[in-house]
Write a protein that holds these residues in place. Structure first.
Motif, short mmCIF file in Angstrom:
data_model
loop_
_atom_site.label_atom_id
_atom_site.label_comp_id
_atom_site.label_asym_id
_atom_site.label_seq_id
_atom_site.Cartn_x
_atom_site.Cartn_y
_atom_site.Cartn_z
N ALA A 147 42.76 8.36 18.96
CA ALA A 147 42.19 9.68 19.23
C ALA A 147 41.28 10.13 18.08
CB ALA A 147 43.31 10.68 19.45
N GLY A 148 41.59 9.66 16.86
CA GLY A 148 40.81 10.08 15.69
C GLY A 148 39.33 9.79 15.86
N SER A 149 38.99 8.60 16.38
CA SER A 149 37.58 8.26 16.50
C SER A 149 36.90 9.12 17.57
CB SER A 149 37.42 6.76 16.80
OG SER A 149 38.19 6.42 17.91
N VAL A 150 37.65 9.48 18.62
CA VAL A 150 37.08 10.36 19.65
C VAL A 150 36.80 11.74 19.06
CG1 VAL A 150 37.45 11.40 21.92
CG2 VAL A 150 38.28 9.11 21.48
N ILE A 151 37.76 12.25 18.29
CA ILE A 151 37.60 13.60 17.70
C ILE A 151 36.40 13.60 16.74
CG2 ILE A 151 38.71 15.40 16.31
CD1 ILE A 151 40.17 15.00 18.94
N LYS A 152 36.29 12.52 15.94
CA LYS A 152 35.16 12.45 15.00
C LYS A 152 33.83 12.49 15.74
CE LYS A 152 37.41 10.01 11.23
NZ LYS A 152 37.78 8.69 10.75
N VAL A 202 33.27 13.85 18.69
CA VAL A 202 33.04 15.21 19.21
C VAL A 202 32.54 16.12 18.09
CG1 VAL A 202 34.20 17.25 20.17
CG2 VAL A 202 34.75 15.00 21.06
N VAL A 203 33.16 16.02 16.91
CA VAL A 203 32.75 16.86 15.78
C VAL A 203 31.29 16.62 15.45
CG1 VAL A 203 33.06 17.18 13.28
CG2 VAL A 203 35.05 17.14 14.79
N LYS A 204 30.90 15.33 15.47
CA LYS A 204 29.50 14.97 15.16
C LYS A 204 28.54 15.59 16.19
CE LYS A 204 27.18 10.66 14.76
NZ LYS A 204 27.39 9.23 14.89
N LEU A 205 28.91 15.46 17.46
CA LEU A 205 28.06 16.01 18.52
C LEU A 205 27.97 17.53 18.44
CD1 LEU A 205 29.22 13.88 21.59
CD2 LEU A 205 26.95 13.87 20.56
N MET A 206 29.13 18.17 18.19
CA MET A 206 29.17 19.63 18.15
C MET A 206 28.32 20.14 16.97
SD MET A 206 31.01 20.95 20.58
CE MET A 206 30.88 22.61 19.97
#
Lengths: 465, 122
Positions: free
Chosen positions: A162-167, A169-173
């Protein structure tokens, strides 16, 4: 804890010590020096009585303190369950109408697309039809969001970092945020995997971050995203989760916060505090739906003027299942009899057919009492029992417990709908194998592999069927 | 001309799908449930079956299973409106059972016609 239970008890104990010492001194002084036996006895009794009283008061204070704590926790859990049940009801309603609604939308969009073939480019007719089609597509997307909340999207789950998915999302946001909003993140999943679709975790993080950003649109502020591994003990917490390892995603903002009276409602579909047309109010409902479906939970903490913090718990594991095809795990060979119990007749017919295709013999029944009757006739003949949890009359947990009393080693898989209310009622130590609806064939086979693969000894094969 | 068997219980949807596919140049026969569909297939073999999933009498998953068993080379496209009976993820199941393409309603005309064309191009 109130003041009488805390400082009050300390004051009483201190007073008791002082008075007891004074009485003891008086006892010595009066009893021995003046040799007045009666007075000395009275003082002794008074001392004992006083000490006993104080001990009783302290005991009552401790008991009251514990009772108040238990009551507060019970209320929190009850409130959480009530909310989950309410949301589940809305989800069921949405799932029920979606099928007919999609048919109607399909007819609208189908004919519109056909009519567009005959509309001259640049004509008023063409632009009118294009508007109809655009509205039909917006409605389609809305129904899909409702369905995502109600019963989940299609697709197979994998052991996800999940960590890589969250990272991501953070980058896109971060790329899309105005300069007035700062986004900071701490992401450490501690090597734990979440068994989910990447899009599910992506949606949770995106909706929470978007929500936070929208809350601070006017005045700017700071969003903090934090992902970490946590362990929930047997005492659990207010969200009534089963003990175990979880990944905890926290998204906090420094926006205007939420009125306490509205906190209970923020996860309801279409609930929004934004201006009409500024949002559908589905984002947090989708987050709630996904978290519940994955066996987790979401909580909110906020007060006016103090920002808001959303916390999502997702069950996680150190076990690394192979990705893709291998995620199905050892596949039980199609032999033996399966007792499948669900009050939904259509589902029983369908799952029975699938299991029969896999080579099993299936007893599909829609009533727990009937299932129990069949089980009693041939105790040893049932290789595994798969049952829905929520059924009219006897529920799945009760049915499984009754069967286990008669045959303790019977493998059992319990199925629940998307709501955490039913999933929360399952004793996961007694019944660790849970199928969350909607499930696909691979998911069914994976859980069956876990339930009867290792326990069935030489009868199972790890080869794919 | 390639022949398509269309199985869909909702009358308006069935009529619209029939017009859509006929206008694209296919010969189409439509029926209201899986039982009638299997009977039609046995009577006059079709080149492609497009089936809904949730239907009364004989629903789509059962129909796909029987079609795949009796006519393993017959391509199938499954379309579902989702929702309703809950439980299984119907389109995933349909795919697992060998449906060539699966779509959630409402389907874009171009996507559906594209899928049909690619089935016949194979």
């Amino acid at each position: 804890m109130n003041a009488w239970g805390g400082r009050g008890v300390l004051a009483l104990v201190a007073a008791w010590l002082v008075i007891s010492l004074a009485l003891a001194a008086a006892h010595l002084y009066v009893g021995h020096l003046l040799e007045l036996g009666l007075l000395a006895d009275l003082l002794t009794h008074a001392t004992v009585l006083f000490a006993g009283g104080v001990v009783a008061i302290v005991a009552i204070a401790i008991w009251r303190r514990r009772a108040q704590r238990a009551e507060a926790r019970r209320r929190e859990v009850e409130s959480h369950l009530r909310r989950a049940e309410r949301l589940e009801a809305v989800g069921t309603l949405a799932g029920g109408i979606a099928h007919d609604f999609n048919n109607a939308l399909f007819v609208i969009s189908g004919y519109t697309e056909m009519a567009l073939e005959h509309a001259a480019p640049g004509s008023t007719l063409r632009s009118d039809l294009e508007e109809v089609l655009a509205s039909a597509r917006r409605s389609r997307d809305l129904v899909r969001q409702l369905l995502a909340f109600a019963r989940g999207s299609s697709g197979e789950r994998v052991a996800l970092q999940a960590g890589s998915v969250i990272k991501e999302v953070v980058k896109l946001m971060r790329a899309g945020l105005p300069p007035s909003i700062e986004l900071v993140s701490t992401v450490d999943d501690g090597g734990l995997r979440v068994y989910a679709q990447p899009t599910e975790v992506h949606q949770i993080a995106t909706h929470l971050c978007t929500n936070a950003a929208q809350a601070m649109e006017a005045g700017g502020g700071r969003i903090e995203v934090d992902l970490r591994a946590v362990e929930i003990g047997p005492q659990g917490d207010a969200v009534a989760l089963a003990p175990g390892e979880y990944l905890r995603l926290t998204v906090s903002d420094t926006g205007p916060g939420i009125e306490r009276s509205l906190l209970e409602r923020v996860f309801e579909p279409f609930f929004t505090t934004r201006a009409p047309g500024a949002g559908t109010g589905m984002g947090l409902s989708v987050v709630h739906g996904i978290a519940a479906r994955l066996g987790g939970a979401v909580t909110v903490d906020s007060a006016p003027g103090e920002g808001a913090t959303f916390t999502v718990y997702l069950p996680a594991s150190r076990e690394i299942r192979p990705e893709g095809e291998g995620a199905a795990g050892p596949v039980p060979r199609g032999e033996g009899r399966i007792l499948f119990v669900d009050d939904d007749r259509a589902l029983v017919t369908m799952v029975s057919r699938i299991l029969e295709e896999l080579g099993f013999e299936v007893d599909g029944v829609t009533d727990a009492a009937e299932a129990l009757g069949r089980f009693r006739v041939d105790l040893g003949g049932c290789r595994i029992m798969i049952s829905d949890v929520v059924m009219p009359g006897m529920g799945g947990c009760e049915l499984a417990a009754d069967m286990r009393r008669r045959r303790p080693e019977l493998p059992v898989i319990l199925c629940t709908g998307h709501g955490s209310a039913a999933a929360g009622s399952v004793d996961r130590e007694e019944f660790p194998f849970l199928l969350v609806k909607p499930f696909g064939i691979r998911e069914l086979r994976r859980v069956m592999g876990q339930a009867i693969g290792p326990a069935a000894g030489g009868r199972d094969s790890s080869g794919a069927k | 001309m390639p022949r398509i068997l269309l199985i869909e219980d909702d009358e308006r949807t069935r009529r619209m799908l029939r017009e859509m596919t006929e206008r694209a140049g296919y010969e189409v026969v439509d029926v209201a449930n899986g039982e009638l569909g299997l009977r039609a297939q046995r009577g006059s073999g079709f080149d492609l079956v497009i089936t809904d999933i949730l239907m009364p009498d004989k629903e789509g998953i059962e129909t796909i299973m029987e079609l795949r068993r009796d006519y393993p080379d017959l391509p199938v496209i499954a379309i579902s409106g989702g929702g309703s009976a809950g439980g299984l993820d119907y389109l995933t199941v349909a795919r697992s059972l060998g449906a060539r393409y699966t779509f959630a309603k409402p389907v874009d005309r171009q996507e559906l016609l594209g899928a049909i064309a690619s089935v016949f191009a194979e």
